[in-house]
Scaffold this motif. Structure first.
Motif, PDB file in Angstrom:
ATOM      1  N   UNK A   1      28.610  44.802  32.975  1.00 34.37           N
ATOM      2  CA  UNK A   1      30.049  44.952  32.805  1.00 34.37           C
ATOM      3  C   UNK A   1      30.728  43.595  32.750  1.00 34.37           C
ATOM      4  N   UNK A   2      31.738  43.502  31.923  1.00 34.14           N
ATOM      5  CA  UNK A   2      32.528  42.278  31.875  1.00 34.14           C
ATOM      6  C   UNK A   2      33.355  42.197  33.156  1.00 34.14           C
ATOM      7  N   UNK A   3      33.533  40.999  33.696  1.00 32.39           N
ATOM      8  CA  UNK A   3      34.338  40.894  34.920  1.00 32.39           C
ATOM      9  C   UNK A   3      35.795  41.253  34.642  1.00 32.39           C
ATOM     10  N   UNK A   4      36.464  41.756  35.654  1.00 34.54           N
ATOM     11  CA  UNK A   4      37.894  42.022  35.532  1.00 34.54           C
ATOM     12  C   UNK A   4      38.607  40.707  35.306  1.00 34.54           C
ATOM     13  N   UNK A   5      39.666  40.757  34.530  1.00 35.05           N
ATOM     14  CA  UNK A   5      40.471  39.559  34.313  1.00 35.05           C
ATOM     15  C   UNK A   5      41.831  39.777  34.949  1.00 35.05           C
ATOM     16  N   UNK A   6      42.258  38.803  35.725  1.00 36.43           N
ATOM     17  CA  UNK A   6      43.532  38.877  36.446  1.00 36.43           C
ATOM     18  C   UNK A   6      44.476  37.825  35.898  1.00 36.43           C
TER      19      UNK A   6
ATOM     20  N   UNK B   1      35.914  37.965  44.438  1.00 34.77           N
ATOM     21  CA  UNK B   1      35.475  39.246  43.872  1.00 34.77           C
ATOM     22  C   UNK B   1      34.762  39.085  42.528  1.00 34.77           C
ATOM     23  N   UNK B   2      34.703  37.861  42.023  1.00 38.67           N
ATOM     24  CA  UNK B   2      34.041  37.623  40.747  1.00 38.67           C
ATOM     25  C   UNK B   2      34.918  37.918  39.541  1.00 38.67           C
ATOM     26  N   UNK B   3      36.225  37.947  39.739  1.00 33.90           N
ATOM     27  CA  UNK B   3      37.145  38.219  38.648  1.00 33.90           C
ATOM     28  C   UNK B   3      37.412  36.930  37.872  1.00 33.90           C
ATOM     29  N   UNK B   4      37.794  37.078  36.624  1.00 37.20           N
ATOM     30  CA  UNK B   4      38.187  35.950  35.784  1.00 37.20           C
ATOM     31  C   UNK B   4      39.694  35.778  35.965  1.00 37.20           C
TER      32      UNK B   4
ATOM     33  N   UNK C   1      44.011  40.800  29.399  1.00 37.15           N
ATOM     34  CA  UNK C   1      43.957  40.964  30.848  1.00 37.15           C
ATOM     35  C   UNK C   1      43.663  42.402  31.250  1.00 37.15           C
ATOM     36  N   UNK C   2      42.832  42.550  32.280  1.00 34.73           N
ATOM     37  CA  UNK C   2      42.584  43.869  32.853  1.00 34.73           C
ATOM     38  C   UNK C   2      43.693  44.187  33.852  1.00 34.73           C
TER      39      UNK C   2
ATOM     40  N   UNK D   1      55.969  44.653  30.175  1.00 38.16           N
ATOM     41  CA  UNK D   1      54.564  44.972  29.911  1.00 38.16           C
ATOM     42  C   UNK D   1      54.389  46.435  29.509  1.00 38.16           C
ATOM     43  N   UNK D   2      55.160  47.335  30.093  1.00 41.82           N
ATOM     44  CA  UNK D   2      55.043  48.741  29.726  1.00 41.82           C
ATOM     45  C   UNK D   2      55.530  48.987  28.299  1.00 41.82           C
ATOM     46  N   UNK D   3      56.575  48.258  27.877  1.00 41.99           N
ATOM     47  CA  UNK D   3      57.069  48.381  26.497  1.00 41.99           C
ATOM     48  C   UNK D   3      56.003  47.954  25.497  1.00 41.99           C
ATOM     49  N   UNK D   4      55.257  46.912  25.841  1.00 37.84           N
ATOM     50  CA  UNK D   4      54.211  46.429  24.945  1.00 37.84           C
ATOM     51  C   UNK D   4      53.055  47.420  24.872  1.00 37.84           C
ATOM     52  N   UNK D   5      52.925  48.236  25.883  1.00 32.80           N
ATOM     53  CA  UNK D   5      51.845  49.226  25.916  1.00 32.80           C
ATOM     54  C   UNK D   5      50.617  48.702  26.634  1.00 32.80           C
ATOM     55  N   UNK D   6      49.940  49.601  27.333  1.00 34.16           N
ATOM     56  CA  UNK D   6      48.721  49.249  28.046  1.00 34.16           C
ATOM     57  C   UNK D   6      47.534  49.889  27.341  1.00 34.16           C
ATOM     58  N   UNK D   7      46.410  49.184  27.329  1.00 27.76           N
ATOM     59  CA  UNK D   7      45.204  49.756  26.732  1.00 27.76           C
ATOM     60  C   UNK D   7      44.579  50.730  27.724  1.00 27.76           C
ATOM     61  N   UNK D   8      43.507  51.406  27.309  1.00 29.40           N
ATOM     62  CA  UNK D   8      42.815  52.363  28.180  1.00 29.40           C
ATOM     63  C   UNK D   8      42.237  51.695  29.417  1.00 29.40           C
ATOM     64  N   UNK D   9      41.957  50.410  29.340  1.00 31.56           N
ATOM     65  CA  UNK D   9      41.333  49.706  30.450  1.00 31.56           C
ATOM     66  C   UNK D   9      42.340  48.968  31.334  1.00 31.56           C
TER      67      UNK D   9
END
Length: 150
Positions: A36-41, A60-63, A73-74, A87-95
Motif C-alpha cells: 500500500x502507498x503510505x498515507x499523505x498528510x 506512523x510512516x505517513x508522507x 493528499x489522502x 476543499x469540499x467544493x473542490x470535491x474529495x476522491x474515494x480515498x
C-alpha cells in the motif's frame, strides 16, 4: 487468508503457512502482499500544529507535505470552516475523507455554546437542565440582574 485442508495446527508464536504440497500433490502459491502507498498528510493549513503533525505522521510512516494540491493528499489538515468549504467544493476522491464538522468552532466558543444551550432549554424545558444557569453579556444583563435580586 486462505483456508487449506491438511494443514497441521501451529505452535504458539509460529506463523501459519501452507505447505508446499498437499497429499494430493497440489502446490500452494504464496500470495504476495499488495504494498500500500503510505498515507499523505497535507499540513499546509496546520499553522501551530505543523510540528506535532509532522512528528506523529512521520512516526506512523505517513508522507508529510505542505503541497496545496488537494488531489495529491489522502488527509488534508484544516482549521477553519472556510478551509473545509473550499476543499469540499473542490470535491474529495474515494480515498479522501473530511473529518471536520462544520460549525464545531462555534460550538466550542463559550458565548455561542451558552446561547445554544439556553435556546435548547427554552425549546425543550427540563431536557437540557444539566448545565449551570448561564448568562451571555451584555444581552442577558436584565436576566442576570433579576436573578441576582432574588
Amino acid at each position: 487468508n486462505q483456508v487449506c485442508k491438511n494443514i497441521p495446527p501451529q505452535q504458539d508464536g509460529e506463523e501459519c503457512r501452507a505447505p508446499a504440497a498437499t497429499e494430493k500433490g497440489a502446490v500452494h502459491k504464496e500470495k504476495k502482499a499488495k504494498k500500500l502507498k503510505p498515507l499523505t498528510l497535507n499540513i499546509a493549513n496546520a499553522r501551530s500544529s505543523q510540528e506535532v503533525l509532522t512528528l506523529v505522521g512521520t512516526q506512523l510512516g505517513w508522507d508529510i507535505h505542505e503541497n496545496r494540491a488537494q488531489e495529491e493528499s489522502t488527509v488534508i489538515w484544516v482549521v477553519s470552516d472556510d478551509q473545509i468549504r473550499t476543499y469540499l467544493r473542490k470535491g474529495l476522491s474515494d480515498k479522501q475523507h473530511c473529518a471536520k464538522i462544520l460549525g464545531m468552532s462555534e460550538v466550542c466558543a463559550k458565548c455561542a455554546f451558552a446561547s445554544m444551550l439556553s435556546l435548547a432549554e427554552a425549546l425543550a424545558p427540563g431536557t437540557y437542565s444539566f448545565f449551570p444557569r448561564t448568562w451571555v453579556l451584555p444581552g442577558d444583563m436584565e436576566s442576570l440582574r433579576g436573578f441576582m435580586s432574588e
